[in-house]
Scaffold this active site. Structure first.
Site, short mmCIF file in Angstrom:
data_model
loop_
_atom_site.label_atom_id
_atom_site.label_comp_id
_atom_site.label_asym_id
_atom_site.label_seq_id
_atom_site.Cartn_x
_atom_site.Cartn_y
_atom_site.Cartn_z
N GLY A 63 43.52 40.90 28.77
CA GLY A 63 43.71 41.83 27.09
C GLY A 63 42.21 42.87 27.43
O GLY A 63 42.06 42.48 28.77
N CYS A 90 44.16 37.43 34.13
CA CYS A 90 43.09 39.07 34.25
C CYS A 90 42.26 38.75 33.55
O CYS A 90 40.99 37.74 33.64
CB CYS A 90 44.41 39.52 34.00
SG CYS A 90 43.44 41.36 33.48
N TYR A 91 42.35 39.10 32.22
CA TYR A 91 41.51 38.77 30.70
C TYR A 91 41.30 36.97 30.86
O TYR A 91 39.68 36.33 30.68
CB TYR A 91 41.62 39.52 29.82
CG TYR A 91 40.88 38.48 28.76
CD1 TYR A 91 39.30 39.21 28.05
CD2 TYR A 91 40.93 37.81 27.60
CE1 TYR A 91 38.75 38.79 26.98
CE2 TYR A 91 40.09 37.47 26.64
CZ TYR A 91 38.83 37.86 25.77
OH TYR A 91 37.98 37.84 25.23
N HIS A 177 48.30 40.78 38.66
CA HIS A 177 48.88 40.29 36.83
C HIS A 177 50.25 39.55 37.88
O HIS A 177 51.30 40.68 38.53
CB HIS A 177 49.34 41.36 36.51
CG HIS A 177 47.91 41.61 35.05
ND1 HIS A 177 48.18 40.97 34.35
CD2 HIS A 177 47.35 42.07 35.27
CE1 HIS A 177 47.67 41.86 33.25
NE2 HIS A 177 47.11 42.45 34.19
N GLU A 179 53.17 38.52 36.33
CA GLU A 179 54.05 38.95 36.02
C GLU A 179 54.38 40.73 35.97
O GLU A 179 55.66 40.39 35.59
CB GLU A 179 53.93 38.07 34.12
CG GLU A 179 53.25 40.17 33.80
CD GLU A 179 51.11 39.31 33.74
OE1 GLU A 179 50.99 40.38 33.12
OE2 GLU A 179 51.44 39.10 35.37
N ASP A 235 69.17 49.84 20.60
CA ASP A 235 68.95 48.74 20.28
C ASP A 235 69.64 49.44 18.24
O ASP A 235 69.86 48.55 18.10
CB ASP A 235 67.37 49.70 19.90
CG ASP A 235 67.03 49.66 21.51
OD1 ASP A 235 67.22 48.50 22.18
OD2 ASP A 235 65.33 49.69 21.77
N LYS A 374 64.90 45.09 26.59
CA LYS A 374 66.01 46.12 26.27
C LYS A 374 67.08 45.15 26.92
O LYS A 374 68.52 44.98 27.06
CB LYS A 374 65.79 47.66 27.21
CG LYS A 374 67.18 48.55 26.93
CD LYS A 374 67.05 48.83 25.56
CE LYS A 374 65.98 50.23 25.46
NZ LYS A 374 66.22 51.10 24.13
#
Length: 518
Positions: A63, A90-91, A177, A179, A235, A374
């Site tokens: 965050g 992280c945060y 991170h 991810e 989309d 996507k």
């Protein structure tokens, strides 16, 4: 989405990080159900979710806040005593250290981008990792001291406590991170938490999305008429077919030609969608959009103006056909980059999210793809039988070339960027590189440079070429295009466009850049 039986689940507590939903997605990729929940979820709410799935772990997201400021988002302290494994990223890493009495303060040096972590102790969360690991950082604050019940697992050059664990409880923190794809073995770290720490079983799959979404659209709009904002991209096209299945002849697809499309695209979109079983309306709004942008140079203002003008055009069509609902192909990256959550940092306004005007005439806006990435949209599109050229069409911003002309948009600049973009696409596709790239396009920079043309001094525009690889648009790496291809692109642009004197190639990843320039 249908959940088979009662699957194991990981809850991701959202502290406003740009990669919050990316964490949830990475969990789902391991066939374990994940759900993103508010950061202040209560123990009672977590227990109530147990009626739908087995909550086996909590991940505290990153965050933009600092844990030590007064209004920083913090979780309910009681969740720390539920006995459920917790991973802070992280945060979230800083937050866990801070809540247990550790010391968190601004780092001596901020860490943004790739760095290397030294693993001191390859505990469960770091099992299978080497002594030195490539990781991706994005933080200004740093954990400098841990309470005695914690131990350090890893450090980096600027973070003395880059990973830690509680000595008795299944509580872990990672400053980097996992991810993000730039963390080389981030997936292994997450798998370690999901399976070694939380002991989840990989039994979840996403299924019946089409049936579920069609039902939701029907329940939302009832017997009302609707219009779908159609751009021709995957989309909006997928949203259009889903909406068509839901409301049938009560749907009108509206394609607004704002003048910022690539060469030949308005005609191609019109030709494609006239074949579908839905009403199709094409509105020529080129002049009005260009007039609205006259003298505008700020990219955020451009997006807001374009977003509002889109809505006004849709409202005009809706009045004529008595439509009450607007359906959009908004996907999750659009929403997260627009800072739609309370503690989220806005990266850029998307014309169909934060760019929308506060007052609209529609009864409601329906976004059936709002929680998909996507590649997930493409899987749905294939299931719906959409043509390959739509399913795999490279992403294109809703504001179109207006945000690929840096600075004020004029007819002259639009003509330049359209031709330059065509050349980039032709040469990339001719070289057989298109299938391996996420996006490839030209940008007209708001700068002129000196050149030589016909043995005489020339003072012309600079065109930037951008080509990236990505899986979901949340992160991206610049593509290493062969020099011979870049040379051909550069030569053609400077030869075929008299007003261009210089071509450059963008070699910046996302982050720190975004894919688009504006």
């Amino acid at each position: 989405m249908v959940l088979s039986q009662k699957p194991d689940s990981i809850l991701v507590l959202d502290f406003g990080g740009q990669y919050c939903h990316l964490i949830g997605r990475r969990v789902r990729e391991q066939k374990v159900y994940s759900e993103v929940v508010p950061f202040n979820i209560t123990p009672e709410e977590i227990k109530s979710l147990g009626e739908k799935f087995n909550v086996k772990g909590l991940i505290l997201s990153g965050g933009p806040s600092s844990v030590y400021v007064e209004d920083a988002p913090k979780p309910n302290k009681e969740i720390l005593d539920l006995g459920i494994p917790i991973l802070g990223i992280c945060y979230g890493h800083q937050l866990l250290a801070y809540m247990f009495g550790g010391e968190v303060k601004p780092g001596k040096e901020k860490e943004y981008g790739v760095t290397y972590a030294t693993i001191i102790k390859p505990d469960k969360i770091l099992f299978g990792l080497k002594r030195r690991e490539k990781v991706w950082m994005s933080h200004g604050d740093t954990v400098y001291k841990l309470p005695k019940e914690f131990e350090v697992l890893a450090y980096t050059k600027n973070s003395p406590i880059a990973a830690f664990r509680h000595r008795r409880k299944p509580i872990y923190g990672l400053q980097w991170h996992p991810e993000v794809t730039h963390t080389k073995r981030g997936t292994l770290m997450l798998r370690n938490f999901i399976f070694r720490v939380c002991r989840c079983k990989p039994k979840w799959v996403m299924e019946n999305f089409i049936e579920k979404t069609v039902k939701e659209i029907r329940e939302t709009v009832g017997d009302s008429r609707c219009i779908i904002a159609l751009s021709g991209g995957v989309d909006s096209s997928t949203a259009a077919v889903l909406a068509s299945k839901a409301v049938g002849k009560r749907l009108t697809a509206v394609f607004v030609d704002h003048g910022f499309m690539r060469e030949g695209e308005p005609e191609a979109v019109s030709e494609t969608f006239k074949k579908f079983d839905m009403s199709f309306v094409m509105v020529d709004a080129r002049r009005r959009f260009l007039e609205k942008l006259k003298g505008v140079v700020d990219p955020e203002l451009k997006r807001k103006i374009i977003g509002e003008e889109f809505i006004r055009v849709f409202e005009e069509v809706a009045r004529e056909i008595k439509a009450e609902y607007l359906i959009q192909g908004t996907i999750y990256p659009d929403r997260i980059e627009s800072g739609f959550r309370k503690h989220s940092e806005k990266i850029k306004t998307h014309h169909n999210v934060a760019g929308l005007p506060t007052k609209i005439e529609f009864k409601g806006i329906v976004e059936p793809l709002r929680d998909l990435y996507k590649d997930e949209v493409r899987r749905v599109a294939e299931s719906l039988g959409l043509p390959k050229e739509i399913v795999w069409r490279q992403p294109f911003p809703g504001p179109g070339l207006a945000v690929r002309v840096v600075g004020e948009v004029t007819e002259e600049k639009l003509e330049i960027v359209k031709k330059a973009d065509r050349i980039v696409r032709e040469e990339i596709e001719k070289a057989g590189l298109a299938d391996s790239l996420w996006q490839y396009f030209a940008v007209l920079a708001d700068v002129k440079t000196t050149g030589i043309k016909g043995d005489a001094r020339a003072y012309g525009y600079m065109v930037a070429v951008r080509a990236v690889k990505s899986e979901d648009a949340m992160t991206a790496s610049f593509a290493q295009i062969p020099y011979r291809v870049l040379e051909k692109i550069s030569t053609r642009i400077t030869n075929e466009l008299p007003s261009v004197t210089r071509v450059v190639f963008d070699v910046t990843h996302k982050p720190p850049a975004t894919i688009e320039w504006e």
